[in-house]
Enzyme design. Structure first.
Site, PDB file in Angstrom:
ATOM      1  N   ASN A  78       0.845  -1.234   0.077  1.00  0.00           N
ATOM      2  CA  ASN A  78       0.071  -0.105  -0.045  1.00  0.00           C
ATOM      3  C   ASN A  78       0.781   1.227   0.024  1.00  0.00           C
ATOM      4  O   ASN A  78       1.872   1.356   0.485  1.00  0.00           O
ATOM      5  CB  ASN A  78      -1.003   0.070   1.365  1.00  0.00           C
ATOM      6  N   CYS A 106       6.067   3.643   9.283  1.00  0.00           N
ATOM      7  CA  CYS A 106       5.284   3.706   7.990  1.00  0.00           C
ATOM      8  C   CYS A 106       6.620   3.947   7.066  1.00  0.00           C
ATOM      9  O   CYS A 106       7.205   5.198   7.137  1.00  0.00           O
ATOM     10  CB  CYS A 106       4.383   4.880   7.687  1.00  0.00           C
ATOM     11  N   CYS A 149       8.761 -35.119  -5.643  1.00  0.00           N
ATOM     12  CA  CYS A 149       9.996 -35.326  -4.816  1.00  0.00           C
ATOM     13  C   CYS A 149      11.283 -35.530  -5.569  1.00  0.00           C
ATOM     14  O   CYS A 149      12.407 -35.383  -5.356  1.00  0.00           O
ATOM     15  CB  CYS A 149       9.718 -36.185  -3.605  1.00  0.00           C
TER      16      CYS A 149
HETATM   17  C1  LIG Z   1      -3.517   0.251   3.873  1.00  0.00           C
HETATM   18  C2  LIG Z   1      -2.547   0.110   5.020  1.00  0.00           C
HETATM   19  C3  LIG Z   1      -2.504   1.162   5.966  1.00  0.00           C
HETATM   20  C4  LIG Z   1      -1.851   1.219   6.871  1.00  0.00           C
HETATM   21  N1  LIG Z   1      -1.848   2.191   7.740  1.00  0.00           N
HETATM   22  C5  LIG Z   1      -0.854   2.579   8.888  1.00  0.00           C
HETATM   23  C6  LIG Z   1      -1.026   3.255   9.861  1.00  0.00           C
HETATM   24  O1  LIG Z   1      -1.734   4.449   9.457  1.00  0.00           O
HETATM   25  N2  LIG Z   1      -0.184   3.232  10.831  1.00  0.00           N
HETATM   26  C7  LIG Z   1       0.487   2.119  11.271  1.00  0.00           C
HETATM   27  O2  LIG Z   1       1.086   2.120  12.266  1.00  0.00           O
HETATM   28  N3  LIG Z   1       0.360   0.961  10.346  1.00  0.00           N
HETATM   29  C8  LIG Z   1      -0.114   1.162   9.245  1.00  0.00           C
HETATM   30  N4  LIG Z   1      -0.312  -0.037   8.516  1.00  0.00           N
HETATM   31  C9  LIG Z   1       0.461  -1.162   8.867  1.00  0.00           C
HETATM   32  C10 LIG Z   1      -0.445  -2.095   9.498  1.00  0.00           C
HETATM   33  O3  LIG Z   1      -0.864  -1.645  10.807  1.00  0.00           O
HETATM   34  C11 LIG Z   1       0.330  -3.555   9.816  1.00  0.00           C
HETATM   35  O4  LIG Z   1       1.526  -3.150  10.675  1.00  0.00           O
HETATM   36  C12 LIG Z   1       0.979  -4.154   8.967  1.00  0.00           C
HETATM   37  O5  LIG Z   1      -0.009  -4.345   7.792  1.00  0.00           O
HETATM   38  C13 LIG Z   1       1.356  -5.748   9.078  1.00  0.00           C
HETATM   39  O6  LIG Z   1      -0.047  -6.263   9.538  1.00  0.00           O
HETATM   40  P1  LIG Z   1      -0.838  -7.703   8.540  1.00  0.00           P
HETATM   41  O7  LIG Z   1       0.215  -8.460   7.794  1.00  0.00           O
HETATM   42  O8  LIG Z   1      -1.775  -8.128   9.393  1.00  0.00           O
HETATM   43  O9  LIG Z   1      -1.374  -6.585   7.569  1.00  0.00           O
HETATM   44  C14 LIG Z   1      -1.107   0.071   7.304  1.00  0.00           C
HETATM   45  C15 LIG Z   1      -1.166  -1.300   6.371  1.00  0.00           C
HETATM   46  C16 LIG Z   1      -2.028  -0.999   5.248  1.00  0.00           C
HETATM   47  C17 LIG Z   1      -2.229  -2.384   4.696  1.00  0.00           C
END
Ligand SMILES: Cc1cc2nc3c(=O)[nH]c(=O)nc-3n(C[C@H](O)[C@H](O)[C@H](O)COP(=O)(O)O)c2cc1C
Ligand SMILES: Cc1cc2nc3c(=O)[nH]c(=O)nc-3n(C[C@H](O)[C@H](O)[C@H](O)COP(=O)(O)OP(=O)(O)OC[C@H]3O[C@@H](n4cnc5c(N)ncnc54)[C@H](O)[C@@H]3O)c2cc1C
Ligand code: SF4
Lengths: 460, 434
Positions: B77, B139, B353
């Site tokens: 993303n 991020c 295998c």
């Molecule tokens: C679209 C999107 C937006 C995100 N926005 C944030 C955010 O604003 N703040 C944050 O700490 N993490 C953000 N993340 C990261 C997620 O909180 C999380 O750490 C990451 O996706 C890994 O977890 P998962 O594999 O369950 O998705 C975002 C992830 C995605 C996919």
């Protein structure tokens, strides 16, 4: 073995015992763990899943399949039983091709649904094998409910009521509980005495007494039951059958009683079947009678239905099952007479046509040789107590299962609304129990009478 | 049934499943529905400074990779922190927390690396009644170019400094969310600990370009023919996250800092794996974005079934229980000898295998004219590739040779535990053995 499929007349032991045994094994065999894994992986976990809507008991299908996929078939079974305590038999007998599996989005995608029925069986088999009942009762309420009929509707209702803390007595006129699960369902759908095993497992909740050999209308009366119990649930199914009403119809056999004999036979080797069998009808019962006749070794089996194939109540799957078992399906024909002096010899059939929705004979007739003719043209309500309003041949009930008499609920095949299917009977029994419970714990002003501990999953 | 109630740094929630800070937690509507579906807690989508909110791109912001049958394996993303007004978010948090006192609500924050900015926002967040804050130092895109997010998370000194500010201006627990886009995860974790953090959470997303459109030659998601790196998450990142969690759990200098495990949690099993490797709870984003909030029901039923089977009464009973089994390669037992064994009953004769071993490994599987596949013990080094490529679970298994048995490949007897530190081929062996 002296007999064969071509032995004339009625004869038992037309096939070798090993062949018979093979013929009556599971129609939809159990999936092993690997097969279940592969099948479960195909589920998309749809939102507001169409399969769930199509299931009369609204089982959370995507959730239970995901629980199988993540290696917790027991949790999957609890998801199933929460909605449908007879999820075990339903996994075996539901015409899934017209219910959940028909609605599966994979049908749209590639014409092959997720195998929901077999996955359900996989999960329920796993939990039932543990032999500890997964639900526990709420504290006793002191209320007593009588259930008449120990078929799927009665059993589902009794279980839910018992879970809520009420005492339940089920009365059934047959010597064994289970209703059509025990006496009607095709043998290859419910193998290894599953119906009785399931009843015993279900009764594991406690608080339910079953009294067999007790019939409403003979040793039990409505007034007596009303006096003794706080509420009454009628689940007496459809005990009568429609007669053919043609000359010689006393030579016909009721298909339901043939199937019942077959289900109760301790040794299929001793069950006689004709060399030439004709089944009249177009529903599930007709198909079951025809297929099982073939599996017993009848040489020629013909299913004769008075309207066109599209109008048959039997699903495409069932028609294919019949055809693949060598049953000949004749449509647009109806019986006009059964012939024979010392026993049945021939059936006379007339071609039909339909104009403006009315079925007419064309006048053209033909005869088929027949040693055994099964009539499967519908069951009827029999023994419904006086005073209940009847609607289209069934006890009139509202959406919650209430009949037109206070304190009396009804559900399953004997009650109006819903298709005549095991799963529908379960849903109606369960929902009536919820409504009976509401009625029992509130007074007429709607005030709560008893505060309850909640029954439910025995693991919390 | 096992009690899933989890106490994480003094914050209790009915289960250890929290939604990670991301779109699922970006507004009141979502969070209420998530709580109704059964989630134990949420980390609210990251809040920024007061004033005009950030803006997102107006074209596609996600890309994906898929496995067989289009199962989503990885999501990428280029979204920023919340693009909604700060005041609106704060009011919503206040309302939801008041209505769901038993659920955990953590507020994720990202403001510039200046004391004044933190001093301004923290009292506003404190006033919502939320249970704690999470500092988004993770991020990897958009915000990091502005000196926030991963730009802070990659400099341990900054992490420590900001954490200290937060402990100074905020009274409730402070969680520091770490970026995996760094060489050694222990440095930022130690800095968070030194700054007084109550816990760390990890991982945030991994810097990534997920795919390129071969017609337009634009990286995806494509914004008017151009793409930019984004953050990668979902099932594909789980192994990276598990390793980082275990590294922090084992690091003495992290001082036993509690960990909230994030990264690819999709089923109850994933959650249990994070937790036995030291995570006190888990956070989920992609699985919820893929399947909706209802997935938590499978996580809850699965984890409790497993806990019942293992006899765990509460999550605290197993958190970190696998940590002692994580070690360094040099301490692995070189006298643990296994051989592949193929269950002929289970074999479906696909030959995978054979292809794998014959072409790329040790030529240790034979194939007969009628497709019987058998392991040649004299050649098998026990690499496990055949097990990994076999489509039938448990068809090929590794069977351990008993001590004293002779390994047909080496002709040597299987001895007692001995590792590389004392191995004769190790030039430093004698020193290590002392
Ligand atoms: C679209 C999107 C937006 C995100 N926005 C944030 C955010 O604003 N703040 C944050 O700490 N993490 C953000 N993340 C990261 C997620 O909180 C999380 O750490 C990451 O996706 C890994 O977890 P998962 O594999 O369950 O998705 C975002 C992830 C995605 C996919
Ligand atoms: C041959 C056949 C095959 C079928 N196959 C399928 C199938 O494959 N799949 C499917 O979904 N459905 C099938 N059905 C339909 C399904 O069996 C019924 O819809 C279902 O059993 C209805 O449940 P119930 O509880 O209402 O009634 P029943 O199962 O009929 O049970 C009624 C019970 O009430 C008892 N009873 C009746 N009268 C009295 C009385 N006066 N006093 C005391 N007890 C009484 C009976 O002994 C019986 O035990 C089939 C039906 C038949 C006849
Ligand atoms: S373990 Fe490795 S070496 Fe042994 S048979 Fe399998 S692939 Fe070949």
């Amino acid at each position: 073995m002296s007999n064969s499929p071509t032995t004339p007349g009625l004869a038992a032991g037309r096939l070798a015992p090993a062949v018979l045994a093979e013929n009556f094994t599971d129609l939809h065999p159990a999936l092993d763990r690997h097969e279940a894994q592969v099948a479960a992986d195909r589920c998309y976990f749809c939102h507001d899943a169409p399969c769930m809507t199509a299931c009369p008991t609204s089982i959370d299908i995507p959730l239970f399949i995901r629980q199988i996929a993540t290696g917790t078939a027991e949790a999957a079974a609890r998801t199933i039983f929460d909605q449908n305590i007879l999820g075990g038999i339903c996994a075996r007998v539901c015409p899934t091709e017209t219910l959940c599996e028909e609605a599966c989005v994979r049908m749209e995608a590639e014409g092959a649904p997720v195998e929901i029925g077999r996955l359900q069986r996989h999960a329920t088999d796993r939990l039932m094998a543990r032999n500890d009942h997964p639900y526990q009762r709420a504290a006793e309420t002191g209320k007593r409910v009588a259930v008449v009929g120990a078929g799927p509707a009665g059993l589902a209702c009794a279980h839910r009521l018992a879970m809520k803390g009420h005492q339940v007595v089920i009365y059934d006129s047959h010597p064994k509980p289970g209703g059509l699960n025990e006496y009607g369902i095709a043998a290859y759908k419910s193998t290894e005495d599953f119906a009785q095993a399931e009843v015993n497992w279900l009764l594991g909740i406690g608080g339910i007494t079953v009294e067999t050999g007790r019939a409403l209308g003979s040793d039990l009366t409505l007034a007596g039951l009303q006096q003794e119990y706080d509420a009454l649930f009628l689940a007496i199914g459809l005990a009568g059958v429609n007669a053919l009403s043609v000359p010689g119809d006393d030579l016909a056999t009721d298909a339901v009683s043939f199937i019942s004999d077959l289900r109760q036979a301790s040794d299929l080797d001793n069950l006689p079947v004709g060399r030439h069998v004709v089944v009249i009808g177009g529903g599930m019962t007709a198909v079951d009678a025809a297929v099982q006749s073939r599996l017993l070794g009848a040489e020629n089996v013909t299913l004769a239905y008075r309207r066109g194939p599209e109008q048959m109540a039997a699903s495409q799957f069932e028609r294919d099952l019949a055809a693949s078992n060598g049953v000949r399906i004749l449509t647009n024909v109806r019986p006009v007479a059964l012939h024979g002096d010392a026993g049945l010899r021939e059936v006379e059939l007339e071609h039909t046509s339909t104009a403006d929705g009315t079925l007419r004979g064309t006048g053209e007739t033909f005869r088929l040789p027949v040693d055994q003719l099964f009539s499967a043209i519908g069951q009827t309500l029999q023994g419904a107590p006086e005073g209940l309003e009847i609607d289209g041949g069934k006890i009139r009930v509202d959406a919650t299962g209430r009949s037109t008499l206070p304190g009396i609920w009804a559900g399953g095949d004997c009650a109006s609304g819903g298709e005549d299917l095991t799963v529908t009977a379960v849903a109606e029994g369960r929902d009536a129990a919820e409504d009976i419970h509401r009625a029992l714990i509130h007074d007429s002003e709607g005030n709560l009478l008893l505060l309850q501990t909640t029954g439910g999953r025995s693991d919390g | 049934m096992a009690d899933l109630t989890t106490n994480f740094i003094g914050i209790t929630s009915p289960n250890p499943f929290w939604l990670a800070s991301a779109p699922p937690t970006d507004k009141e509507y979502n969070v209420r529905r998530a709580f109704e579906a059964g989630w134990g807690g949420v980390v609210w989508k990251t809040l920024g400074e007061p004033g005009p909110p950030v803006v997102n791109v107006n074209g596609p912001r996600y890309g994906a990779i898929w496995g067989a049958d289009r199962r989503l394996l990885g999501l990428n993303n280029i979204e920023l922190i919340t693009d909604r007004d700060l005041q609106t978010n704060l009011e919503e948090i206040t309302r939801v927390k008041a209505d769901y006192p038993d659920r955990a609500i953590i507020v994720s924050i990202m403001v510039p690396c200046e004391e004044e900015s933190w001093k301004t926002i923290l009292p506003l967040v404190e006033a919502t009644g939320a249970d704690g804050i999470e500092l988004n130092f993770g991020c990897p895109h958009g915000m990091s170019e502005r000196g926030m997010g991963a730009a802070v998370g990659q400099v341990p000194e900054y992490i420590q400094m900001v954490t200290e500010w937060c402990k100074k201006y905020y009274s409730k627990p402070v969680i520091v969310k770490l970026t995996p886009n760094i060489t050694d995860i222990r440095y930022p974790a130690r800095a968070a600990h030194a700054g007084g953090a109550d816990a760390v959470s990890l991982i945030n997303t991994v810097s990534s370009i997920i795919s390129v459109d071969l017609d337009t030659l634009s990286p995806e998601p494509s914004i008017d023919g151009k793409g930019s790196h984004g953050g990668y998450c979902g099932p594909a990142v789980k192994p990276i996250a598990l390793n980082m969690v275990s590294q922090i759990a084992r690091d003495a200098d992290c001082g036993g800092t509690p960990i909230s495990g994030i990264g690819g949690v999709t089923t109850w099993r994933d959650a249990a794996e994070f937790m036995v490797l030291g995570a006190g709870n888990v956070q989920v984003c992609t699985a919820a974005m893929t399947y909706g909030f209802k997935v938590v029901q499978e996580m809850i039923s699965g984890l409790s079934q497993w806990m019942d089977e293992k006899g765990y009464a509460s999550t605290a009973d197993f958190v970190g229980s696998a940590v002692p089994n994580v070690t360094e390669w040099q301490f692995l037992n070189l006298n643990y000898v296994t051989k592949a064994q193929i269950d002929q009953e289970a074999c479906i004769k696909c030959g995978r295998c054979y292809a794998a071993c014959e072409d790329t490994s040790h030529q240790a599987i034979s194939m007969s004219a009628d497709r019987v596949f058998e392991v040649i013990d004299e050649e098998c080094v026990a690499c496990n590739l055949c097990v990994n490529v076999c489509p039938v679970e448990d068809c090929i298994t590794m069977v351990e040779l008993d001590q004293g048995a002779t390994d047909p490949r080496t002709g040597r007897k299987v001895g007692e535990y001995a590792n590389w530190t004392t191995h004769p081929n190790n030039p430093g062996a004698l020193k290590a053995a002392e």
